[in-house]
Design a protein around this motif. Structure first.
Motif, PDB file in Angstrom:
ATOM      1  N   ARG A 128       0.810  -0.876  -0.026  1.00  0.00           N
ATOM      2  CA  ARG A 128      -0.192   0.101   0.157  1.00  0.00           C
ATOM      3  C   ARG A 128       0.873   0.959  -0.181  1.00  0.00           C
ATOM      4  O   ARG A 128       1.963   1.330   0.725  1.00  0.00           O
ATOM      5  CB  ARG A 128      -0.454   0.102   1.280  1.00  0.00           C
ATOM      6  N   TYR A 129       0.083   2.428  -0.241  1.00  0.00           N
ATOM      7  CA  TYR A 129       0.586   3.964  -0.339  1.00  0.00           C
ATOM      8  C   TYR A 129       1.051   4.367   1.002  1.00  0.00           C
ATOM      9  O   TYR A 129      -0.605   4.002   1.241  1.00  0.00           O
ATOM     10  CB  TYR A 129       0.274   4.583  -1.113  1.00  0.00           C
ATOM     11  N   HIS A 130       1.916   4.689   1.285  1.00  0.00           N
ATOM     12  CA  HIS A 130       1.900   5.478   2.599  1.00  0.00           C
ATOM     13  C   HIS A 130       0.925   6.792   2.525  1.00  0.00           C
ATOM     14  O   HIS A 130       0.703   7.806   0.943  1.00  0.00           O
ATOM     15  CB  HIS A 130       3.696   6.031   2.793  1.00  0.00           C
ATOM     16  N   ASP A 131       0.131   6.917   3.156  1.00  0.00           N
ATOM     17  CA  ASP A 131      -0.807   7.536   3.330  1.00  0.00           C
ATOM     18  C   ASP A 131      -0.478   9.136   3.180  1.00  0.00           C
ATOM     19  O   ASP A 131      -1.452  10.298   2.409  1.00  0.00           O
ATOM     20  CB  ASP A 131      -1.638   8.190   5.129  1.00  0.00           C
ATOM     21  N   VAL A 132       0.791  10.243   3.771  1.00  0.00           N
ATOM     22  CA  VAL A 132       1.284  10.847   3.268  1.00  0.00           C
ATOM     23  C   VAL A 132       1.151  11.189   1.462  1.00  0.00           C
ATOM     24  O   VAL A 132       1.114  12.569   1.109  1.00  0.00           O
ATOM     25  CB  VAL A 132       2.881  11.060   3.911  1.00  0.00           C
ATOM     26  N   VAL A 133       1.543  10.155   1.160  1.00  0.00           N
ATOM     27  CA  VAL A 133       2.224  10.302  -0.247  1.00  0.00           C
ATOM     28  C   VAL A 133       0.627  10.244  -0.890  1.00  0.00           C
ATOM     29  O   VAL A 133      -0.168  10.808  -1.935  1.00  0.00           O
ATOM     30  CB  VAL A 133       2.935   9.191  -0.654  1.00  0.00           C
ATOM     31  N   ARG A 134      -0.337   9.103  -1.120  1.00  0.00           N
ATOM     32  CA  ARG A 134      -1.607   8.586  -1.740  1.00  0.00           C
ATOM     33  C   ARG A 134      -2.457   9.561  -1.610  1.00  0.00           C
ATOM     34  O   ARG A 134      -3.356  10.016  -2.268  1.00  0.00           O
ATOM     35  CB  ARG A 134      -2.450   7.544  -0.591  1.00  0.00           C
TER      36      ARG A 134
END
Length: 796
Positions: free
Chosen positions: A394-400
């Motif tokens: 999964r993508y990191h939330d800060v990037v996603r």
């Protein structure tokens, strides 16, 4: 020269750890804690890492776990994949086993919990299983002896039913649970399982210098975990936690001051902020970015947030102009320097799913062209993509989050199409699983594997069309509430994530209100249904379903008269709704109003003529009325409609035995057990009938198997006592009755039968005392009174 055998993965992990930058003060504080004995006032039992997304909490936790491992600690790492306390304990047991220190008692207790929950699921899906009325069941229910009047539901039970109101249903409980402890295990699993965990940790604490428990993404798990963890650490309610246990929690928020007030003397908070300039420069140097103008620009644009520093450094910028502003999208500059158009598009497309695997990547990135096979591997190597414990990426939330905003605001058609494709993939997976599980008992929402697929599908449907999808998603929420609060939370999390990612205000209102309603473990599902029914937004069919499920939740909370009102409202909205009549029939039967229950089964039959469940419920109702001759034709009819239903066969077998047809009864129970080998009630019933026809070895074999499945089944031990007593093995019989009474001291029948074995051994005073106890529990136990008069009359 011989070369030691090492793996590539091991070397990669070593190099990554060696490249860890920053957080030296936090790691030093954690490491130095191991130098202090637990008795030292400076020693800390709890470390709480907290800070906003992107500051590197998970990376720090992983470093801390490596440090603890290096100190010889057993470690456990838990994150948001867990959904309740039992799943946390199961994960703990699994990880200890992986480290060569299995927690066998905990594993057995969790297996028993899952078995009881499975039985409860089957009971809820098929309606109550057959059981045998026994002397004094009504009085015992009123005394709170028979399982506190609890009625089985799914997973962690919804509540306790008042014993007076379900006295006539006391024997129904026995079909599912053979003791109070069994019922408590499923009703309040953490109260039963936690002492087992603590006892196991106490033993494990002797085998290692430290035990370290890591709870990551605590902002997700704290709603169900924080109260439990506080109890375990600060009270002896569940037992004592070994002094060499260290707990690490990591989430976005500080510890709850209302709950953890006064924790400063044993806890250390580790607030994480963006990197210092020195730490950020160290990371850039490690990534090969050393030109001062470039470094300055990365520091300015990233805000020294670790994940963004790493992301921008990975692009290999050679000049300040090569460093893009991550506020537009965290990987926009990365995309600028990626020349492959497929990869450029995929980096945005694959931000849409919450979880990634190869198939999901193909679905998300399928814009009509060919998707390269290596795309998934390329994505997983990106600095902002990480794998969770399930193996999905999964993508990191800060990037996603900014990537989602970019795709949604600049390409709404691409946004909707991408979410639709991924939703369709999850729908195909769900349909394949349904085909695989075809014929198994239970509603789909009861099955974790199916539920995980459906929750992701609903999330993507909401993202693709928030207003169009909401009615259907609310309808699914009703089914989630049918199962219980923990399941409803999984559903609500999908709604909340979709609200965040679409920025749709109407979804945000629903998500916030549902999250607040689900705060109470016992009534959360009921409170969400109250919310549904209080608002517009449900069509008539969904409102009918909501009333029926609301009635079911009330039933399991013991509020039977209120439950009747819900089912009546469902029928008022839709007179052709069979489940409203079903709810009324089951509730009136629990109240002992059998004729009214039969009336509603007539009404259900008029709506769904010939339905198997109507015939089975009618037969079950007659059986509980003590009318086996009337029950048998209906159970025959139900069996003719569905010959594969083991509960019908079990019920019919018991009816035939009562009617004096033991060999036919055995044939039905044989077939029931062939369909459901792990059916402890049927094994115990077959043992009883085998004993009645003189097959003592067969009866004992059935009881051995039943005890394996249900080691705490008081009535299995009681049945064994009877078999042994009538075989003249009175010492063994007394031991079996004692085992039953150790589990359920309020088991009046066992006290009475034990007296007969004691009397046969010449232990007359003990026999009279045993009968006295049976009569104290059930003053209406006529047989026990007769036996007491016989013995005292004989002995004077």
């Amino acid at each position: 020269m011989a070369r030691s055998r090492v793996s590539m993965q091991g070397l990669i992990r070593q190099r990554r750890r060696a490249g860890f930058v920053g957080r030296r003060a936090e790691l030093r504080a954690f490491g130095e804690n191991f130098e202090l004995p637990p008795e030292d006032d400076r020693h800390r039992f709890l470390f709480h890492v907290h800070g906003p997304a992107g500051v590197g909490k998970t990376s720090l936790v992983r470093e801390m776990s490596q440090l603890a491992t290096g100190r010889g600690a057993f470690i456990v790492y838990v994150d948001e994949v867990t959904v309740d306390v039992p799943s946390v304990l199961a994960e703990t047991a699994a990880q200890f086993a992986q480290q060569g220190r299995p927690l066998k008692s905990l594993e057995r207790a969790i297996a028993a919990y899952r078995q009881r929950a499975h039985e409860a699921v089957a009971a809820a899906a098929r309606e109550p299983g057959p059981d045998v009325p026994s002397a004094g069941s009504v009085a015992m229910a009123r005394a709170g002896v028979v399982g506190l009047g609890m009625v089985p539901v799914v997973g962690a039970f919804a509540g306790v039913v008042d014993a007076d109101r379900v006295a006539y249903g006391a024997d129904r409980l026995r079909a599912r649970f053979r003791s109070q402890e069994d019922a408590r295990l499923v009703l309040e699993p953490e109260r039963v399982l936690t002492p087992v965990l603590l006892a196991e940790l106490a033993e494990a604490a002797d085998a290692a210098p430290w035990l370290v428990l890591f709870f990551d993404t605590y902002e997700r798990t704290a709603p169900f975990l924080d109260r439990w963890l506080h109890e375990v650490m600060t009270t002896d309610r569940h037992g004592e936690l070994p002094a060499n246990v260290v707990v690490v929690t990591a989430g976005q928020r500080p510890l709850d001051p209302a709950r953890w007030d006064g924790a400063a003397d044993f806890a250390a908070e580790l607030p994480l902020r963006p990197f210092t300039e020195t730490e950020a420069r160290d990371l850039l140097t490690a990534k090969g970015v050393t030109e001062e103008p470039v470094v300055t620009e990365v520091l300015r644009l990233s805000g020294r947030l670790p994940v963004l520093v790493s992301t921008l450094a990975e692009t290999g910028p050679a000049a300040p102009g090569d460093v893009g502003d991550p506020s537009a999208t965290a990987v926009e500059r990365f995309l600028k320097w990626e020349r492959d158009p497929v990869r450029r598009a995929a980096a945005l497309d694959c931000a849409l799913p919450r979880r990634l695997d190869e198939e999901i990547v193909r679905a998300a990135a399928d814009g009509g062209g060919e998707v390269p096979a290596e795309l998934y591997g390329w994505l997983r190597a990106l600095p902002f993509v990480r794998a969770d414990r399930t193996g999905a990426a999964r993508y990191h939330d800060v990037v996603r989050a900014p990537m989602l905003r970019l795709r949604r605001t600049t390409g709404p058609a691409l946004w909707s199409a991408g979410h639709t494709r991924v939703a369709e993939l999850y729908a195909r997976r769900r349909a394949a699983l349904e085909e695989e599980l075809r014929g198994e008992a239970g509603r789909p929402w009861m099955r974790p594997q199916w539920r995980a697929l459906r929750v992701e599908e609903l999330y993507h449907l909401l993202c693709a069309g928030p207003r169009a999808a909401l009615p259907g998603v609310l309808r699914e929420g009703i089914e989630a509430c049918r199962v219980g609060t923990a399941t409803a939370r999984e559903w609500a999390r999908a709604v909340g994530d979709a609200a965040d990612d679409t920025d749709a205000e109407h979804l945000r209102v629903w998500a916030d209100d549902c999250r607040a309603a689900l705060a109470d473990d016992r009534t959360g599902a009921l409170d969400v249904l109250d919310l549904f029914l209080a608002r517009p937004g449900l069509d008539d069919a969904s409102r009918v379903a909501a009333y029926n499920v609301h009635g079911l939740r009330l039933f399991h909370l013991g509020r039977l008269r209120e439950a009747l009102g819900d089912h009546e409202r469902a029928i008022a909205l839709d007179p052709a709704d069979p489940w409203g009549h079903h709810g009324l029939a089951v509730t009136y039967r629990a109240l002992g109003e059998y004729e009214t229950a039969l009336h509603h089964l007539d009404a259900a039959d008029a709506v769904v003529p010939g339905a198997e469940w109507v015939a089975r419920d009618r037969g079950e109702t007659y059986r509980r009325m003590g009318r086996p001759a009337d029950a048998l034709p209906w159970l025959d009819r139900a069996h003719a409609i569905d010959p594969s239903e083991p509960l019908t066969l079990g019920s019919r077998g018991q009816v035939k035995f009562v009617l004096g047809r033991p060999h036919e009864a055995l044939a039905d129970l044989d077939r029931a057990l062939a369909l459901w080998p792990d059916y402890p009630w049927a094994l115990a019933r077959r043992a009883h009938i085998r004993h009645a026809v003189g097959d003592v070895p067969g009866a004992l074999a059935d009881l051995d198997r039943a005890e394996e499945l249900d080691p705490d089944g008081a009535r299995i031990h009681g049945e064994r006592g009877d078999v042994l007593r009538f075989a003249g093995r009175h010492d063994e019989a007394v031991a079996a009755y004692d085992a039953a009474l150790a589990i359920d001291p309020g088991y009046a029948w066992a006290w009475g039968s034990r007296a007969m074995a004691l009397d046969a051994l010449g232990r007359t005073q003990e026999a009279v005392a045993s009968l006295d106890e049976a009569l104290r529990i059930d003053p209406e136990y006529g047989w026990a009174r007769e036996q007491r008069e016989r013995i005292t009359g004989r002995t004077g």
